[in-house]
Design an enzyme around this catalytic site. Structure first.
Site, PDB file in Angstrom:
ATOM      1  N   GLN A 146       0.806  -1.221   0.000  1.00 26.05           N
ATOM      2  CA  GLN A 146       0.000   0.000   0.000  1.00 26.05           C
ATOM      3  C   GLN A 146       0.842   1.275   0.000  1.00 26.05           C
ATOM      4  O   GLN A 146       0.314   2.349  -0.271  1.00 26.05           O
ATOM      5  CB  GLN A 146      -0.960  -0.022   1.189  1.00 26.05           C
ATOM      6  CG  GLN A 146      -1.996  -1.133   1.063  1.00 26.05           C
ATOM      7  CD  GLN A 146      -2.951  -1.199   2.244  1.00 26.05           C
ATOM      8  OE1 GLN A 146      -2.719  -1.934   3.181  1.00 26.05           O
ATOM      9  NE2 GLN A 146      -4.012  -0.423   2.209  1.00 26.05           N
TER      10      GLN A 146
ATOM     11  N   ASN B 188      -1.957 -10.876   8.253  1.00 24.32           N
ATOM     12  CA  ASN B 188      -2.894  -9.788   8.485  1.00 24.32           C
ATOM     13  C   ASN B 188      -4.286 -10.150   7.986  1.00 24.32           C
ATOM     14  O   ASN B 188      -4.450 -10.585   6.838  1.00 24.32           O
ATOM     15  CB  ASN B 188      -2.412  -8.538   7.732  1.00 24.32           C
ATOM     16  CG  ASN B 188      -3.377  -7.383   7.896  1.00 24.32           C
ATOM     17  OD1 ASN B 188      -3.410  -6.738   8.936  1.00 24.32           O
ATOM     18  ND2 ASN B 188      -4.203  -7.135   6.878  1.00 24.32           N
ATOM     19  N   GLU B 189      -5.270  -9.970   8.831  1.00 20.93           N
ATOM     20  CA  GLU B 189      -6.675 -10.185   8.481  1.00 20.93           C
ATOM     21  C   GLU B 189      -6.886 -11.467   7.684  1.00 20.93           C
ATOM     22  O   GLU B 189      -7.325 -11.424   6.514  1.00 20.93           O
ATOM     23  CB  GLU B 189      -7.234  -8.965   7.726  1.00 20.93           C
ATOM     24  CG  GLU B 189      -7.268  -7.730   8.589  1.00 20.93           C
ATOM     25  CD  GLU B 189      -7.917  -6.514   7.910  1.00 20.93           C
ATOM     26  OE1 GLU B 189      -8.277  -6.594   6.729  1.00 20.93           O
ATOM     27  OE2 GLU B 189      -8.075  -5.489   8.589  1.00 20.93           O
TER      28      GLU B 189
ATOM     29  N   HIS C 110       0.639  -9.442   4.354  1.00 14.85           N
ATOM     30  CA  HIS C 110      -0.472  -8.481   4.377  1.00 14.85           C
ATOM     31  C   HIS C 110      -1.117  -8.494   2.992  1.00 14.85           C
ATOM     32  O   HIS C 110      -0.803  -7.662   2.128  1.00 14.85           O
ATOM     33  CB  HIS C 110       0.017  -7.087   4.756  1.00 14.85           C
ATOM     34  CG  HIS C 110      -1.094  -6.126   5.081  1.00 14.85           C
ATOM     35  ND1 HIS C 110      -1.190  -5.476   6.290  1.00 14.85           N
ATOM     36  CD2 HIS C 110      -2.151  -5.718   4.352  1.00 14.85           C
ATOM     37  CE1 HIS C 110      -2.271  -4.695   6.288  1.00 14.85           C
ATOM     38  NE2 HIS C 110      -2.865  -4.828   5.115  1.00 14.85           N
TER      39      HIS C 110
HETATM   40  O1  IFM Z   1      -6.231  -0.692   4.059  1.00 17.02           O
HETATM   41  C1  IFM Z   1      -6.774  -1.752   4.764  1.00 17.02           C
HETATM   42  C2  IFM Z   1      -5.687  -2.654   5.288  1.00 17.02           C
HETATM   43  O2  IFM Z   1      -4.871  -3.135   4.269  1.00 17.02           O
HETATM   44  C3  IFM Z   1      -6.276  -3.835   6.021  1.00 17.02           C
HETATM   45  N1  IFM Z   1      -7.216  -3.397   7.019  1.00 17.02           N
HETATM   46  C4  IFM Z   1      -8.228  -2.468   6.620  1.00 17.02           C
HETATM   47  C5  IFM Z   1      -7.591  -1.272   5.945  1.00 17.02           C
HETATM   48  C6  IFM Z   1      -8.669  -0.254   5.519  1.00 17.02           C
HETATM   49  O3  IFM Z   1      -9.532  -0.830   4.605  1.00 17.02           O
END
Ligand code: IFM
Length: 384
Positions: free
Chosen positions: A17, A156-157, A113
């Site tokens: 990102q 992540n997530e 991520h």
């Molecule tokens: O930008 C994302 C991130 O990559 C993962 N969690 C949520 C954020 C906002 O959407």
């Protein structure tokens, strides 16, 4: 409102990102139509060029008074071809850790991520039987980066990774598709193996879950519980026995008898289309603490807005919820804001989550008032 001694304050980012030029990742390839997937509005391109400008980014964070920087290392850079490890990429991330330390920042490293190397995606990504083996091999290869690092986030997530394993699925503004059960199982397996590897290297391991604050309407409690089970709870339960759990909270989802309810027309929305709901982080912490029963870090929380004073309002509301959870007895050990920089929000640069803006032509950094505000909260270790 005082926070516990030793509470960590900081901000988070993710490699794809902000780094720019992540050409060997599946996301880059999707953005340009070289891999199947939903079309994006804008490709990530150079992003914020933080691959080169990370010293400046970290210095701004530290200078504001924040002490922790969570960033991810990019599998596609470390292992751009199946089984071939780039020493230069490892060295790069080691320099990032060293720079953080020189600036007095605690680095928290995320190993995965969302993005995967292209070769991994072509092998079937997280659908492939070998996925957990491949991930474990990468984690072993990345260990030199973790030298002296205390907190490591494996994935992540994972609940979003399970959803995004179907490339046609975009980020919904309400609710979440159920994810792919076989992928969820594989992610849990990959996580557990990574925890063992990371722990053996001396760090504390956990993963960070997108908590969605599924709030039942009266009478819809069972529907909400069932809705949350595969989308959130299975990932929180899998964190039992880990060293910590990460909560990533932005908004809530109201659940009625037939599932997620639309956001009311008169509700305030953020630039991602989500309902403005600062207490969501409290719901996430309570669920994570009840299910995983390990120390909680808020590893992401924030709001996409062009109005920085609203970002401060949101963060104040969220921190009040964090403080309430601590007062109730939850072991919450840190708050990392999403995000340090405006960044590539998986298809577009429009939703601006950053404490720092930057010029799209020159990359010049422009800290927002919210950075100084959060830094003051961190210095005081209290919300006044
Ligand atoms: O930008 C994302 C991130 O990559 C993962 N969690 C949520 C954020 C906002 O959407």
């Amino acid at each position: 409102m005082d926070f516990p001694e030793g509470f960590l304050w900081g901000a988070s980012t993710a490699a794809h990102q902000i780094e720019g030029g992540n050409v060997n990742s599946d996301w880059w390839q999707r953005e340009w139509g070289h891999l199947p997937g939903a079309p994006v509005e804008t490709p990530s391109g150079d992003a914020a060029d933080s691959y080169h400008r990370y010293p400046e980014d970290m210095a701004l964070l530290a200078g504001a008074g924040l002490g922790t920087y969570r960033f991810s290392i990019e599998w596609a850079r470390i292992e751009p071809e199946d089984g071939w490890i780039s020493r230069a990429a490892i060295d790069h991330y080691r320099r990032m850790v060293a720079t953080a330390r020189e600036l007095g920042l605690e680095p928290m490293i995320t190993l995965h991520h969302f993005t995967n190397p292209v070769w991994f995606a072509r092998e079937g990504g997280w659908h492939a039987d070998a996925a957990a083996d491949r991930f474990a091999r990468y984690v072993e290869a990345a260990l030199p980066v973790l030298d002296g690092v205390d907190l490591v986030c494996t994935i992540n997530e994972p609940n979003m990774v399970s959803v995004l394993a179907d490339p046609e699925v975009g980020f919904p503004s309400i609710g979440l598709p159920p994810g792919v059960p076989a992928v969820t199982d594989r992610l849990v397996d990959a996580h557990k193996r990574a925890v063992d590897i990371v722990r053996a290297a001396g760090a504390r391991a956990g993963w960070s879950v997108a908590t969605q604050a599924y709030q039942p309407e009266p009478g819809a409690e069972a529907v909400a519980a069932e809705y949350g089970r595969s989308r959130e709870d299975v990932f929180l339960d899998a964190a039992r026995g880990d060293d910590w759990i990460g909560v990533q909270a932005y908004t809530r989802t109201k659940i009625g008898a037939d599932g997620p309810l639309p956001i009311p027309d008169d509700a305030e929305r953020t630039l991602t289309g989500w309902e403005y709901f600062p207490p969501a982080v409290g719901d996430g912490i309570r669920n994570a603490w009840a299910r995983a029963a390990v120390p909680v870090y808020v590893t992401e929380n924030g709001m996409a807005t062009a109005d920085d004073s609203r970002r401060i309002d949101y963060t104040r509301g969220a921190l009040e919820a964090v403080a309430s959870c601590i007062a109730e007895g939850a072991d919450v050990r840190g708050y990392l804001h999403w995000s340090l920089l405006d960044n590539y929000e998986w298809g577009s640069y429009r939703p601006t989550f950053g404490l720092i803006a930057w010029d799209r032509e020159t990359f010049e950094r422009r800290p927002k008032p919210s950075l100084a505000w959060l830094g003051e909260v961190a210095r005081a270790n209290a919300l006044r």
